[in-house]
Design a protein around this motif. Structure first.
Motif, PDB file in Angstrom:
ATOM      1  N   LYS A 167       8.880   9.219   8.106  1.00 33.54           N
ATOM      2  CA  LYS A 167       7.836   8.322   7.638  1.00 33.54           C
ATOM      3  C   LYS A 167       7.883   8.321   6.125  1.00 33.54           C
ATOM      4  N   ALA A 168       8.175   7.179   5.555  1.00 31.14           N
ATOM      5  CA  ALA A 168       8.357   7.109   4.112  1.00 31.14           C
ATOM      6  C   ALA A 168       7.062   6.750   3.424  1.00 31.14           C
ATOM      7  N   ARG A 169       6.938   7.279   2.236  1.00 32.84           N
ATOM      8  CA  ARG A 169       5.823   6.883   1.392  1.00 32.84           C
ATOM      9  C   ARG A 169       6.198   7.158  -0.046  1.00 32.84           C
ATOM     10  N   SER A 170       5.584   6.420  -0.940  1.00 32.57           N
ATOM     11  CA  SER A 170       5.792   6.673  -2.353  1.00 32.57           C
ATOM     12  C   SER A 170       4.753   7.669  -2.820  1.00 32.57           C
ATOM     13  N   LYS A 171       5.128   8.483  -3.768  1.00 31.78           N
ATOM     14  CA  LYS A 171       4.161   9.409  -4.342  1.00 31.78           C
ATOM     15  C   LYS A 171       3.217   8.692  -5.296  1.00 31.78           C
ATOM     16  N   GLY A 172       3.433   7.393  -5.409  1.00 34.57           N
ATOM     17  CA  GLY A 172       2.566   6.603  -6.277  1.00 34.57           C
ATOM     18  C   GLY A 172       3.243   6.358  -7.607  1.00 34.57           C
ATOM     19  N   LEU A 173       2.937   5.249  -8.220  1.00 36.45           N
ATOM     20  CA  LEU A 173       3.514   4.940  -9.511  1.00 36.45           C
ATOM     21  C   LEU A 173       2.879   5.841 -10.555  1.00 36.45           C
ATOM     22  N   PHE A 193      15.541  -0.414   2.309  1.00 37.21           N
ATOM     23  CA  PHE A 193      14.492  -0.597   1.305  1.00 37.21           C
ATOM     24  C   PHE A 193      14.386   0.642   0.421  1.00 37.21           C
ATOM     25  N   ILE A 194      14.262   1.806   1.051  1.00 35.05           N
ATOM     26  CA  ILE A 194      14.081   3.056   0.310  1.00 35.05           C
ATOM     27  C   ILE A 194      15.311   3.368  -0.533  1.00 35.05           C
ATOM     28  N   ASN A 195      16.489   3.211   0.060  1.00 30.31           N
ATOM     29  CA  ASN A 195      17.720   3.522  -0.674  1.00 30.31           C
ATOM     30  C   ASN A 195      17.891   2.618  -1.888  1.00 30.31           C
ATOM     31  N   THR A 196      17.612   1.328  -1.713  1.00 28.89           N
ATOM     32  CA  THR A 196      17.781   0.366  -2.803  1.00 28.89           C
ATOM     33  C   THR A 196      16.805   0.645  -3.940  1.00 28.89           C
ATOM     34  N   VAL A 197      15.552   0.781  -3.593  1.00 26.46           N
ATOM     35  CA  VAL A 197      14.517   0.976  -4.609  1.00 26.46           C
ATOM     36  C   VAL A 197      14.719   2.299  -5.347  1.00 26.46           C
ATOM     37  N   ASN A 198      15.019   3.362  -4.612  1.00 24.76           N
ATOM     38  CA  ASN A 198      15.249   4.652  -5.262  1.00 24.76           C
ATOM     39  C   ASN A 198      16.457   4.607  -6.196  1.00 24.76           C
ATOM     40  N   ALA A 199      17.542   4.031  -5.718  1.00 27.03           N
ATOM     41  CA  ALA A 199      18.771   4.004  -6.519  1.00 27.03           C
ATOM     42  C   ALA A 199      18.616   3.158  -7.770  1.00 27.03           C
ATOM     43  N   GLY A 240       0.803  -1.209   0.000  1.00 28.89           N
ATOM     44  CA  GLY A 240       0.000   0.000   0.000  1.00 28.89           C
ATOM     45  C   GLY A 240       0.838   1.262   0.000  1.00 28.89           C
ATOM     46  N   ARG A 241       1.969   1.222   0.675  1.00 26.68           N
ATOM     47  CA  ARG A 241       2.824   2.412   0.771  1.00 26.68           C
ATOM     48  C   ARG A 241       3.762   2.577  -0.427  1.00 26.68           C
ATOM     49  N   PHE A 242       4.291   1.462  -0.919  1.00 23.77           N
ATOM     50  CA  PHE A 242       5.370   1.549  -1.903  1.00 23.77           C
ATOM     51  C   PHE A 242       5.073   0.906  -3.251  1.00 23.77           C
ATOM     52  N   GLY A 243       4.018   0.100  -3.346  1.00 26.67           N
ATOM     53  CA  GLY A 243       3.701  -0.555  -4.608  1.00 26.67           C
ATOM     54  C   GLY A 243       4.332  -1.930  -4.722  1.00 26.67           C
ATOM     55  N   ALA A 244       3.727  -2.753  -5.568  1.00 29.63           N
ATOM     56  CA  ALA A 244       4.165  -4.143  -5.710  1.00 29.63           C
ATOM     57  C   ALA A 244       5.573  -4.262  -6.273  1.00 29.63           C
ATOM     58  N   ASP A 245       5.900  -3.443  -7.283  1.00 26.67           N
ATOM     59  CA  ASP A 245       7.224  -3.548  -7.902  1.00 26.67           C
ATOM     60  C   ASP A 245       8.344  -3.311  -6.893  1.00 26.67           C
ATOM     61  N   ILE A 262       8.664   6.517 -14.831  1.00 30.03           N
ATOM     62  CA  ILE A 262       8.018   5.201 -14.736  1.00 30.03           C
ATOM     63  C   ILE A 262       7.993   4.679 -13.307  1.00 30.03           C
ATOM     64  N   PHE A 263       8.756   5.311 -12.435  1.00 27.79           N
ATOM     65  CA  PHE A 263       8.783   4.874 -11.044  1.00 27.79           C
ATOM     66  C   PHE A 263       9.004   6.096 -10.161  1.00 27.79           C
ATOM     67  N   ALA A 264       8.083   6.328  -9.267  1.00 23.81           N
ATOM     68  CA  ALA A 264       8.172   7.497  -8.397  1.00 23.81           C
ATOM     69  C   ALA A 264       9.171   7.258  -7.271  1.00 23.81           C
ATOM     70  N   LYS A 265      10.077   8.182  -7.102  1.00 21.95           N
ATOM     71  CA  LYS A 265      11.036   8.091  -6.005  1.00 21.95           C
ATOM     72  C   LYS A 265      10.298   8.123  -4.667  1.00 21.95           C
ATOM     73  N   ILE A 266      10.707   7.254  -3.768  1.00 22.53           N
ATOM     74  CA  ILE A 266      10.103   7.213  -2.441  1.00 22.53           C
ATOM     75  C   ILE A 266      10.720   8.314  -1.590  1.00 22.53           C
ATOM     76  N   GLU A 267       9.878   9.147  -1.015  1.00 21.67           N
ATOM     77  CA  GLU A 267      10.367  10.242  -0.182  1.00 21.67           C
ATOM     78  C   GLU A 267       9.768  10.130   1.206  1.00 21.67           C
ATOM     79  N   THR A 268      10.513  10.579   2.177  1.00 21.31           N
ATOM     80  CA  THR A 268       9.998  10.614   3.545  1.00 21.31           C
ATOM     81  C   THR A 268       9.305  11.943   3.775  1.00 21.31           C
ATOM     82  N   GLU A 269       8.411  11.947   4.747  1.00 26.83           N
ATOM     83  CA  GLU A 269       7.719  13.189   5.078  1.00 26.83           C
ATOM     84  C   GLU A 269       8.705  14.240   5.574  1.00 26.83           C
ATOM     85  N   VAL A 270       9.779  13.782   6.220  1.00 24.59           N
ATOM     86  CA  VAL A 270      10.800  14.714   6.684  1.00 24.59           C
ATOM     87  C   VAL A 270      11.466  15.392   5.500  1.00 24.59           C
TER      88      VAL A 270
END
Length: 600
Positions: free
Chosen positions: A591-597, A400-406, A372-377, A566-574
Motif C-alpha cells: 500500500k503506497a503513500r507519500s510521506k507528504g510534501l 506511478f510510484i517508480n516514475t514520480v520517485n525517479a 490525497g495520497r500522493f499530492g497534486a504535483d 522538495i519532494f517526498a519519496k513515495i514509499e509503500t507500507e511494505v
C-alpha cells in the motif's frame, strides 16, 4: 588555504562585499508556504514600454475543457483533460498571453434528472452538489481556471436563446418526426451501422432503445461542403492528425441533420418558440464556451459573449466527444454567423492496469484519492509525462510510484538538495559568483539553453510528454555534471580548485532554477518550492515569464535557504516495514503513500 581545509567561498577575485556576504550567517527567514492559491500577480497581456500604447490589444488565448456532465462526481478522465488544459494555460501565461481558461459543468438532460431522482434530490440540488465537487477537485489539483460556467446559469440560458433565434432566422431549424435507436447515456440517436452487437452503444456498451419523437432539427447536411473546405483550408483544425482522419471519414460518409430538441425531457432549457420541448443537451452545452465569458448579473446576450473573447484558441476534449466539437459545433457557429474555433484537440482514453475502467469491474481510479495520497504535483506529472497527449494511456500504481520517485524525488529533488547541502557546508549558503560568470566558457550552459528551447517547442506543439522528458533531461545533465566535477572533493583541495567547485555549485543551482520555470506548467507547487529554496519570494515566482529561463538570474552574494527535500519519496507500507524490521518476511499487499510534501 591549506589542502583539506573547508573552502568558504571567499576567493581573492571576489570583492570585499562579497566576502562579507559569504561569511554571513545563513538566512533565517521562513520559507514561503505553497497553498492552493488562485491569485496571479502577473499581467498576462503586459505590453512593453516601447510598444505603441495606441495599438489594439492582442486577442486573448481562449482555452476550454469540456463542460463536464454532472450525472456523477468527477473521474480521472475529466481530471486528466483539465490538468492538461491547466498546463497549457500556465505555459501561455509564461509567454505573457492574456489567457482565458474556461471550464465548467453541463447540467441539463435526461441523465441528470434520473441521477437526481436516484439520489433523492431535485435536479438543481443535485447539480449544485456535483458542480461544487468539480470546483473542489480542481482546487486540489492546482487548477487555475479563469471562468467556470454552469449551464443552469441565467446568463447561459440567455445566450442559448439568442443563438437558437439566430440559427432559426438562418433557415437552419425545422420541425419533423424522428424515429430511431437512442442511447440514453450519450443522449443521442445512433446510426445502426455504428452500433455493436444487440444494438449496443459502442461507447457505453448498453442497448440503445427505440424512440420516436416530434423534434426540431438542425440542417447539418447543409454544411457538408463548408466543413470539408474548413478542414482543407486548416488541416490543424483537428489534432492530432489521426483524429483529423476520423473527422474527415465521418464527413465523407455524408452528414445527416440532427435533432436539437427533446419532447420527453423536462430538465432543460425550453425551446424559445415551443415551450413543450427542451433544447438538446449538446446544442445547449456547447454554447457554454461563449456564455462563460460573461459576468454574473450583467445583461447577457450572444453578441456580448462573442465580443468578449471569441473565437476559442483551443478546445481540449476526449476523443469520445470529437464528433460534437469537430462537426456539429463549427456547423452551428457557421449558421449563426460566428467564427469557428482555431483548433480542437482530442486526447485518448485512460485505462488501469491495461483494462478499461468501470464501476462494474471495481477498478475505478478516483482522482481525489490519488491527490490525497500522493499530492497534486505527483498526479499532474505522472499523467502528463507518461500518457502521450493525444493517445490512450495506462495507469498502474507501480509505474506511478517508480516514475514520480525517479523523476521528481531523485533526479530533480535530490539534485537541488545535495547542491544546497554542499553550499551550506562550504559557502555558508551564499553564492560566491554570478551564474553568468560561473558558467563563462563552459559548454554546459549552452546545452541547458538548447534543451530549454526544445522544451518550449514541445509545449507550443502540445507535446506535453516530450516537454516533461526534455526538462528531465536538463536534470539528468545536472546530475551528470555534479558527479563528474565532484565539488565535495574539490573543496577539500582549496585554492583555485575549490574556487572552481564554488562555481560548479552556482551552475547547478542556476540549472535547477531554470528547471523550476520550465516545469512550472506541469508541477506548479513543486516549482514554487524550488524557487523559494533558491532565495526568491513567492511573489517573484508568480511574476515569472518564459524569458526568465534565460541563464543568469542568480547573483553573487545571493543567500539560499536551508536545504530541505522538495519532494517526498513515495514509499509503500511494505517498504517501511522492511526498513523497520529487516528480519521479518517480505510479504503482504503493498500500500503506497507519500510521506507528504516537505514544507516550503
Amino acid at each position: 588555504m591549506a589542502a583539506g581545509r573547508a573552502f568558504f567561498c571567499a576567493p581573492s577575485s571576489i570583492g570585499a562585499t562579497a566576502r562579507r556576504l559569504a561569511f554571513a550567517s545563513p538566512p533565517s527567514r521562513p520559507l514561503a508556504s505553497a497553498p492552493h492559491r488562485r491569485v496571479r500577480a502577473r499581467c498576462c497581456a503586459s505590453i512593453s514600454s516601447s510598444s505603441d500604447a495606441s495599438a489594439p490589444a492582442p486577442p486573448p488565448y481562449v482555452l476550454t475543457t469540456p463542460l463536464y456532465y454532472v450525472n456523477a462526481p468527477p473521474h480521472m478522465g475529466s481530471a486528466y483533460t483539465t490538468i492538461a488544459a491547466d498546463a497549457v494555460a500556465r505555459f501561455q501565461r509564461l509567454l505573457e498571453k492574456r489567457v482565458i481558461f474556461i471550464t465548467g459543468t453541463d447540467e441539463h438532460g435526461e441523465k441528470i434528472a434520473t441521477s437526481a431522482e436516484a439520489s433523492g434530490r431535485n435536479p438543481k440540488e443535485h447539480c449544485d452538489i456535483i458542480s461544487n465537487s468539480y470546483k473542489m477537485l480542481w482546487a486540489d489539483l492546482d487548477i487555475e481556471y479563469d471562468k467556470f460556467i454552469r449551464t443552469t446559469d441565467p446568463k447561459h440560458e440567455a445566450v442559448v436563446n439568442d443563438f437558437y433565434s439566430r440559427v432559426l432566422s438562418s433557415g437552419d431549424i425545422y420541425r419533423a418526426d424522428y424515429e430511431g435507436l437512442y442511447c440514453v447515456s450519450c443522449e443521442e440517436y445512433k446510426d445502426e451501422k455504428e452500433l455493436a452487437e444487440n444494438n449496443c452503444c459502442p461507447v457505453h456498451l448498453k442497448p440503445c432503445v427505440p424512440r420516436k419523437e416530434d423534434n426540431y432539427f438542425f440542417a447539418l447536411s447543409k454544411y457538408q461542403h463548408k466543413l470539408e473546405e474548413l478542414l482543407t483550408r486548416n488541416p490543424n483544425f483537428v489534432r492530432p492528425s489521426h483524429r483529423l482522419h476520423e473527422v474527415e471519414g465521418w464527413i465523407k460518409s455524408g452528414l445527416r441533420d440532427f435533432s436539437i430538441s427533446r419532447a420527453s425531457v423536462e430538465w432543460g432549457i425550453p425551446v424559445p418558440n415551443d415551450t413543450k420541448q427542451t433544447i438538446y443537451v449538446w446544442f445547449d452545452a456547447l454554447l457554454g464556451y461563449l456564455s462563460a465569458s460573461l459576468d454574473d448579473g450583467e445583461q447577457a446576450s450572444l453578441q456580448q459573449a462573442v465580443d468578449r473573447g471569441w473565437p476559442a484558441s483551443l478546445h481540449l476534449i476526449g476523443k469520445d466527444i470529437l464528433r460534437f466539437h469537430a462537426i456539429y459545433w463549427p456547423a452551428m457557429l457557421m449558421s449563426a454567423g460566428i467564427s469557428v474555433p482555431d483548433a480542437v484537440f482530442g486526447h485518448g482514453f485512460l485505462t488501469k492496469d491495461g483494462m478499461k475502467m468501470g464501476k462494474s469491474l471495481g477498478n475505478t481510479l478516483e482522482p481525489k484519492d490519488l491527490v490525497g495520497r500522493f499530492g497534486a504535483d505527483a498526479v499532474r506529472y505522472f499523467f502528463l509525462r507518461e500518457v502521450e497527449f493525444g493517445n490512450d494511456g495506462d495507469y498502474s500504481e507501480e509505474r506511478f510510484i517508480n516514475t514520480v520517485n525517479a523523476h521528481l524525488a531523485n533526479t530533480i529533488g535530490n539534485l537541488l538538495n545535495r547542491t544546497l547541502g554542499l553550499l551550506k557546508k562550504n559557502c555558508n549558503s551564499t553564492l560566491a559568483f554570478d551564474s553568468i560568470a560561473a558558467a563563462d566558457g563552459n559548454s554546459f550552459k549552452n546545452n541547458v539553453e538548447n534543451l530549454v528551447d526544445k522544451a518550449k517547442g514541445h509545449y507550443e506543439n502540445l507535446s506535453l510528454t516530450s516537454a516533461c522528458e526534455t526538462v528531465l533531461e536538463i536534470g539528468n545533465l545536472g546530475n551528470l555534471y555534479i558527479d563528474e566535477q565532484a565539488p565535495w572533493s574539490c573543496f577539500k583541495q582549496g585554492g583555485e580548485i575549490a574556487e572552481k567547485a564554488a562555481k560548479d555549485l552556482v551552475i547547478i543551482l542556476e540549472t535547477v532554477r531554470i528547471i523550476a520555470i520550465a516545469l512550472s506548467p506541469i508541477t506548479p507547487s513543486l516549482s514554487l518550492r524550488i524557487y523559494t529554496q533558491l532565495g526568491f519570494t513567492e511573489d517573484q515566482f508568480r511574476t515569472l515569464r518564459w524569458d526568465d529561463t534565460k541563464w543568469g538570474a542568480l547573483k553573487a552574494g545571493q543567500a539560499m535557504m536551508e536545504p530541505k527535500p522538495i519532494f517526498a519519496k513515495i514509499e509503500t507500507e511494505v517498504e517501511e516495514k522492511d526498513q523497520a524490521s529487516p528480519k521479518e518476511g517480505k510479504g503482504g499487499k503493498k500500500k503506497a503513500r507519500s510521506k507528504g510534501l516537505v514544507e516550503a
